[in-house]
Enzyme design. Structure first.
Site, PDB file in Angstrom:
ATOM      1  CD1 TRP A 102      41.204  39.594  36.462  1.00  0.00           C
ATOM      2  CD2 TRP A 102      39.729  41.448  36.400  1.00  0.00           C
ATOM      3  NE1 TRP A 102      41.476  40.467  37.177  1.00  0.00           N
ATOM      4  CE2 TRP A 102      40.773  41.763  37.352  1.00  0.00           C
ATOM      5  CE3 TRP A 102      38.784  42.412  36.145  1.00  0.00           C
ATOM      6  CZ2 TRP A 102      40.972  42.780  37.881  1.00  0.00           C
ATOM      7  CZ3 TRP A 102      38.944  43.606  36.728  1.00  0.00           C
ATOM      8  CH2 TRP A 102      39.934  43.832  37.636  1.00  0.00           C
ATOM      9  CG  ASP A 172      40.680  40.632  30.108  1.00  0.00           C
ATOM     10  OD1 ASP A 172      41.618  41.069  29.909  1.00  0.00           O
ATOM     11  OD2 ASP A 172      39.831  40.698  31.097  1.00  0.00           O
ATOM     12  CE  LYS A 196      46.134  43.945  35.845  1.00  0.00           C
ATOM     13  NZ  LYS A 196      44.857  44.072  35.682  1.00  0.00           N
TER      14      LYS A 196
HETATM   15  C1  LIG Z   1      43.699  44.193  35.671  1.00  0.00           C
HETATM   16  C2  LIG Z   1      42.529  43.313  34.770  1.00  0.00           C
HETATM   17  C3  LIG Z   1      41.596  44.016  34.116  1.00  0.00           C
HETATM   18  C4  LIG Z   1      40.933  45.373  34.651  1.00  0.00           C
HETATM   19  O1  LIG Z   1      41.802  46.352  34.281  1.00  0.00           O
HETATM   20  P1  LIG Z   1      41.481  47.832  34.477  1.00  0.00           P
HETATM   21  O2  LIG Z   1      42.508  48.540  33.594  1.00  0.00           O
HETATM   22  O3  LIG Z   1      41.733  48.111  35.786  1.00  0.00           O
HETATM   23  O4  LIG Z   1      40.154  48.225  34.220  1.00  0.00           O
HETATM   24  C5  LIG Z   1      40.499  43.246  33.470  1.00  0.00           C
HETATM   25  N1  LIG Z   1      41.024  41.903  33.122  1.00  0.00           N
HETATM   26  C6  LIG Z   1      41.978  41.399  33.599  1.00  0.00           C
HETATM   27  C7  LIG Z   1      42.431  39.772  33.286  1.00  0.00           C
HETATM   28  C8  LIG Z   1      42.839  42.047  34.355  1.00  0.00           C
HETATM   29  O5  LIG Z   1      44.036  41.316  34.928  1.00  0.00           O
END
Ligand SMILES: *Cc1c(COP(=O)(O)O)cnc(C)c1O
Length: 361
Positions: A102, A172, A196
């Protein structure tokens, strides 16, 4: 009804009380003769949902008053562009820790806007370790310093965050959002895709410090401009009403469970059970991840062979546990155990791991 334990990395399992409550009021919302998703986003009913969702984020984290909370479309992926576009601007520079798949995507997008100083590069180590937070060098001229708190695919998680002084820390937090206490005042901006820990796919949550909103250039198109969204409490355009509503239900459930105190306790219990089963059968299950940075949310493990991994995933499914296949880029197995995974799910998996190792070891 036969709900199974769903270990998928995202979209992922959600709390049954939140799903039930949404189902009960789906066809007719609050006596209005229509569902929430058929209603104007300017209605007072939707407005209450929207504001409560924001307020729940604020209450759970104790977000200080000088931060705004936004709900945006485009997933966490859109934040890979919005963060550099708004905070750094064309030709600027930022710092980034390259800790996994990521962070790599965040890097690729930020590079299209300006210069990215990679202050930690975990690729030589296959992204199986993290740096000491205290050992990182922050570049004075950096517009911000980017970290990925939990690498969902690799299964590494920062246990503490670097002190970046006057350089805003940007994080993030997609895969460990509202799973533990953090001091929001140490961050300039936090973003997370909802799917998530906080709800379904379709919205991402941004927590941004007021002074950083002043960096958004008027040259940015409207949707890409944080300050436009902030000025309208994320109602500049039609917000993703249903995902935001489900975030509200999910976070309300978490608050009723006991908030972040409960989230931390459940995360420790779940991960303790699964890492415990690995340790108990240590010749059979192996964690590729350095012990000091193993994720409490995404538990990655290998079995002695790929054939055994396939059998493990298939037999787990027969026993009511799905989503245990590792990400296609790294293989192996992965159990994603976010807030809404009951501790009983982790217990069932740990028991199954014991049995499977006894039979096949
Ligand atoms: C899933 C995820 C993303 C991407 O998320 P989307 O909503 O699919 O754009 C970015 N960073 C992390 C750490 C993730 O787990």
């Amino acid at each position: 009804m036969n709900r199974i334990f769903n270990f998928s990395a995202g979209p992922c399992t959600l709390p049954v009380p939140a799903l039930e409550s949404a189902a009960a009021e789906f066809l007719e919302f609050q006596g209005k003769g229509m569902s929430l998703i058929e209603m104007s986003h300017r209605s007072k009913e939707y407005d209450a949902v929207h504001m409560e969702a924001m307020d729940l984020v604020r209450r759970l984290y104790g977000v200080p008053d000088n931060y705004k909370i936004l709900f945006l479309g485009g997933g966490a992926t859109l934040q890979f562009s919005m963060v550099p576009m708004n905070l750094m601007g064309a030709g600027g520079q930022c710092d980034l820790t390259l800790t996994g798949a990521w962070a790599k995507k965040a890097l690729a997008d930020a590079k299209k806007i300006g210069t990215v100083n990679v202050v930690f590069d975990g690729s030589d180590d296959n992204f199986m370790s993290l740096p000491e937070a205290g050992n990182l060098k922050v570049n004075e001229g950096a517009a911000y310093f980017h970290v990925t708190s939990n690498e969902t695919i690799g299964g590494v998680q920062w246990k503490s965050f670097p002190d970046t002084g006057d350089v805003p820390l940007v994080c993030d937090m997609s895969s460990d959002f509202v799973s533990r206490h953090i001091d929001v005042s140490k961050f300039g901006l936090i973003y997370a895709g909802a799917q998530k820990n906080a709800g379904p796919a379709g919205t991402s949550i941004v927590i941004i410090r007021d002074d950083l909103l002043e960096r958004s250039s008027d040259n940015l198109t409207a949707y890409l401009n944080y300050s436009i969204h902030a000025a309208k409490d994320s109602m500049y355009n039609t917000p993703p009403v249903f995902p935001i509503y489900m975030v509200m239900k999910t976070l309300k459930w978490l608050e009723d469970e006991g908030g972040l105190v409960a989230a931390e306790k459940m995360a420790a219990d779940r991960s303790g059970l699964i890492y415990g089963a690995m340790a108990k059968n240590s010749g059979f299950y192996n964690s590729p991840v350095n012990e000091n940075c193993r994720s409490l949310m995404n538990i990655v493990f290998r079995l002695p062979s790929e054939d055994l991994e396939k059998t493990f995933v298939a037999q787990a499914l027969e026993n009511g546990m799905s989503g245990l296949k590792g990400h296609r880029s790294v293989g192996g197995c992965r159990a994603s155990v976010y807030n809404s995974m009951p501790v009983a799910g982790a217990q069932a998996l740990a028991d199954f791991m014991d049995e499977f190792a006894a039979k096949n070891g």
